[in-house]
Design a protein around this motif. Structure first.
Motif, PDB file in Angstrom:
ATOM      1  N   LEU A  74       8.318  35.486  -0.672  1.00 17.00           N
ATOM      2  CA  LEU A  74       8.098  36.926  -0.535  1.00 17.00           C
ATOM      3  C   LEU A  74       8.271  37.394   0.910  1.00 17.00           C
ATOM      4  N   HIS A  75       8.014  36.488   1.856  1.00 19.77           N
ATOM      5  CA  HIS A  75       8.118  36.822   3.276  1.00 19.77           C
ATOM      6  C   HIS A  75       9.446  36.365   3.892  1.00 19.77           C
ATOM      7  N   GLY A  76      10.365  35.901   3.057  1.00 19.96           N
ATOM      8  CA  GLY A  76      11.645  35.423   3.570  1.00 19.96           C
ATOM      9  C   GLY A  76      11.509  34.219   4.475  1.00 19.96           C
ATOM     10  N   ALA A  77      10.491  33.398   4.214  1.00 16.89           N
ATOM     11  CA  ALA A  77      10.165  32.301   5.125  1.00 16.89           C
ATOM     12  C   ALA A  77      10.253  30.927   4.463  1.00 16.89           C
ATOM     13  N   SER A  78      10.956  30.829   3.336  1.00 16.96           N
ATOM     14  CA  SER A  78      10.987  29.558   2.602  1.00 16.96           C
ATOM     15  C   SER A  78      11.539  28.418   3.443  1.00 16.96           C
ATOM     16  N   GLN A  79      12.724  28.607   4.028  1.00 17.89           N
ATOM     17  CA  GLN A  79      13.337  27.528   4.793  1.00 17.89           C
ATOM     18  C   GLN A  79      12.540  27.227   6.047  1.00 17.89           C
ATOM     19  N   ARG A  80      12.012  28.261   6.703  1.00 12.02           N
ATOM     20  CA  ARG A  80      11.219  28.056   7.911  1.00 12.02           C
ATOM     21  C   ARG A  80       9.954  27.251   7.614  1.00 12.02           C
ATOM     22  N   ALA A  81       9.288  27.573   6.515  1.00 11.18           N
ATOM     23  CA  ALA A  81       8.084  26.835   6.134  1.00 11.18           C
ATOM     24  C   ALA A  81       8.410  25.383   5.786  1.00 11.18           C
ATOM     25  N   LEU A  82       9.515  25.186   5.054  1.00 11.17           N
ATOM     26  CA  LEU A  82       9.907  23.821   4.700  1.00 11.17           C
ATOM     27  C   LEU A  82      10.241  23.019   5.951  1.00 11.17           C
ATOM     28  N   ASP A  83      10.978  23.611   6.878  1.00  8.87           N
ATOM     29  CA  ASP A  83      11.310  22.920   8.127  1.00  8.87           C
ATOM     30  C   ASP A  83      10.041  22.540   8.887  1.00  8.87           C
ATOM     31  N   THR A 124       0.841  -1.195   0.000  1.00  9.35           N
ATOM     32  CA  THR A 124       0.000   0.000   0.000  1.00  9.35           C
ATOM     33  C   THR A 124       0.880   1.250   0.000  1.00  9.35           C
ATOM     34  N   PHE A 125       0.302   2.363  -0.452  1.00 12.40           N
ATOM     35  CA  PHE A 125       1.023   3.632  -0.381  1.00 12.40           C
ATOM     36  C   PHE A 125       0.019   4.771  -0.248  1.00 12.40           C
ATOM     37  N   GLY A 126       0.497   5.890   0.285  1.00 15.49           N
ATOM     38  CA  GLY A 126      -0.333   7.075   0.456  1.00 15.49           C
ATOM     39  C   GLY A 126      -0.061   8.090  -0.627  1.00 15.49           C
ATOM     40  N   VAL A 127      -1.060   8.933  -0.912  1.00 16.63           N
ATOM     41  CA  VAL A 127      -0.904  10.017  -1.884  1.00 16.63           C
ATOM     42  C   VAL A 127      -1.463  11.311  -1.306  1.00 16.63           C
ATOM     43  N   ILE A 128      -0.747  12.397  -1.546  1.00 16.14           N
ATOM     44  CA  ILE A 128      -1.185  13.724  -1.127  1.00 16.14           C
ATOM     45  C   ILE A 128      -0.537  14.743  -2.056  1.00 16.14           C
ATOM     46  N   ALA A 129      -1.234  15.842  -2.316  1.00 18.29           N
ATOM     47  CA  ALA A 129      -0.734  16.805  -3.297  1.00 18.29           C
ATOM     48  C   ALA A 129      -1.038  18.236  -2.879  1.00 18.29           C
ATOM     49  N   ASP A 130      -0.165  19.149  -3.278  1.00 20.25           N
ATOM     50  CA  ASP A 130      -0.397  20.591  -3.207  1.00 20.25           C
ATOM     51  C   ASP A 130      -0.826  21.049  -1.811  1.00 20.25           C
ATOM     52  N   VAL A 131       0.018  20.766  -0.831  1.00 17.42           N
ATOM     53  CA  VAL A 131      -0.221  21.251   0.531  1.00 17.42           C
ATOM     54  C   VAL A 131      -0.070  22.779   0.572  1.00 17.42           C
ATOM     55  N   GLN A 132       0.976  23.295  -0.033  1.00 21.19           N
ATOM     56  CA  GLN A 132       1.233  24.736  -0.187  1.00 21.19           C
ATOM     57  C   GLN A 132       1.118  25.507   1.132  1.00 21.19           C
ATOM     58  N   TYR A 133       1.744  24.966   2.151  1.00 23.34           N
ATOM     59  CA  TYR A 133       1.688  25.606   3.477  1.00 23.34           C
ATOM     60  C   TYR A 133       2.412  26.951   3.482  1.00 23.34           C
ATOM     61  N   ALA A 134       1.815  27.908   4.171  1.00 16.88           N
ATOM     62  CA  ALA A 134       2.460  29.190   4.482  1.00 16.88           C
ATOM     63  C   ALA A 134       1.808  29.735   5.739  1.00 16.88           C
ATOM     64  N   ASP A 135       2.586  30.356   6.582  1.00 10.93           N
ATOM     65  CA  ASP A 135       2.057  30.947   7.818  1.00 10.93           C
ATOM     66  C   ASP A 135       1.531  32.349   7.529  1.00 10.93           C
ATOM     67  N   ILE A 136       0.481  32.400   6.713  1.00 11.30           N
ATOM     68  CA  ILE A 136      -0.159  33.658   6.332  1.00 11.30           C
ATOM     69  C   ILE A 136      -1.672  33.458   6.344  1.00 11.30           C
ATOM     70  N   ASP A 137      -2.399  34.554   6.288  1.00  8.52           N
ATOM     71  CA  ASP A 137      -3.862  34.482   6.274  1.00  8.52           C
ATOM     72  C   ASP A 137      -4.362  33.851   4.980  1.00  8.52           C
TER      73      ASP A 137
END
Length: 328
Positions: free
Chosen positions: A75-84, A12-25
């Protein structure tokens, strides 16, 4: 169609797509027609990981189909923080995660940065194409989770304006190609003709080198009578998505798939409302997985696929429908 064959699955395997997390409204998509839940997407990812961790039959691996964090992070200088932040959640995952790269990965990081990041899951590869000397490697590889079954991860932004230096050959090839069809000043704005609407900056394509490599992988699989599932960020069949979400040279990739008997399924993300079609000429199933980012916080968007000798069975959660993919 029977969703519950009597025998246990091979894997079995799981699938998920386009989470696109950002700490913004919360916001909206490019055309301002759909709401995007940037912070809540993290909780939906947690829901999926918790479900897989607590499942009686845990998945052997997870397919993360790209756009894990949103371009607004840059744009918010948060790329690495969001990825972490999102990778910490994957730390609780009971299985290996195969990360696909989408346009939002390249909004946040260069190709060389991604190659040195935890999003490079090619360490799980059985075989991958050799890069052109002096240039960045193609992010494509194959792996076999069970005898007789092969998965191929493809790089849909191999030819792209995203993530590459302007001096790069692939960048120049991409610019020449997109300018043939897209005359807009803003290259993220699709051309008016529907048949050309895929030629935007947020899409990309597959180089001839990568297509030749895929052809060789599928030829070996044909000889071994294997079942092959191809995964990438961009859909390639017009029946499973809108035209403006297709890979630039989707027809070239479809031609290769149709020239082989081993491919059973092609999975992608990118188009947040999902989609499905069966290529009746080949029996290949084309699945576009619904995006987490446009899923209401009270719902979900992930699936678990059980693989049997004659079929794959997708059990969806929330927006994602249950489906049965019979092998032709």
């Amino acid at each position: 169609m029977d969703l519950c064959p009597q025998q246990p699955p091979l894997f079995t395997f799981g699938v998920i797509a386009d989470v696109q997390y950002a700490d913004i409204d919360d916001g909206f998509n490019f055309s301002r027609t759909r709401k995007r839940y940037y912070r809540s997407s993290l909780q939906l990812l947690k829901n999926a990981l918790k479900s897989w961790s607590e499942s009686a039959v845990k998945p052997d691996f997870i397919l993360q189909l790209g756009d894990l964090i949103d371009g607004f992070n840059k744009l918010h200088g948060a790329s690495q923080r969001a990825l972490d932040t999102v990778l910490r959640e994957f730390g609780s995952c009971p299985a290996k995660v195969h990360h696909v790269w989408g346009n939002h990965e390249f909004y946040n990081f260069s190709r060389s940065e991604l190659m040195r990041s935890p999003l490079d899951s090619s360490l799980y590869a059985d075989w991958r194409p050799r890069g052109v000397p002096g240039e960045d490697d193609i992010y494509a590889y194959q792996f076999s989770p069970f005898p007789g079954f092969t998965f191929v991860v493809l790089d849909a932004y191999d030819v792209s304006l995203l993530g590459r230096q302007q001096s790069n050959k692939q960048y120049n090839n991409a610019m020449n190609l997109i300018r043939l069809y897209n005359k807009n000043e803003d290259l993220n704005c699709p051309p008016e003709l529907q048949c050309h609407s895929r030629f935007t900056m947020f899409n990309g394509g597959f180089s001839q080198e990568q297509l030749d490599w895929l052809d060789s992988v599928l030829s070996v699989a044909d000889e071994k009578h294997e079942r092959v599932t191809i995964v990438s960020h961009l859909p390639v069949h017009p029946g499973c998505t809108n035209y403006f979400c297709l890979a630039w040279n989707h027809d070239d990739l479809l031609a290769i798939i149709r020239s082989h008997s081993c491919v059973v399924c092609y999975m992608a993300g990118h188009a947040h409302d999902g989609g499905y079609c069966l290529d009746k000429d080949t029996g290949v199933h084309h699945l576009t997985v619904d995006g987490v980012i446009e899923t209401h916080p009270d719902s979900d968007a992930y699936g678990t696929v059980s693989v049997y000798p004659d079929r794959m069975v997708l059990r969806g959660n929330g927006k994602i429908m249950d489906r049965v993919f019979l092998f032709s």
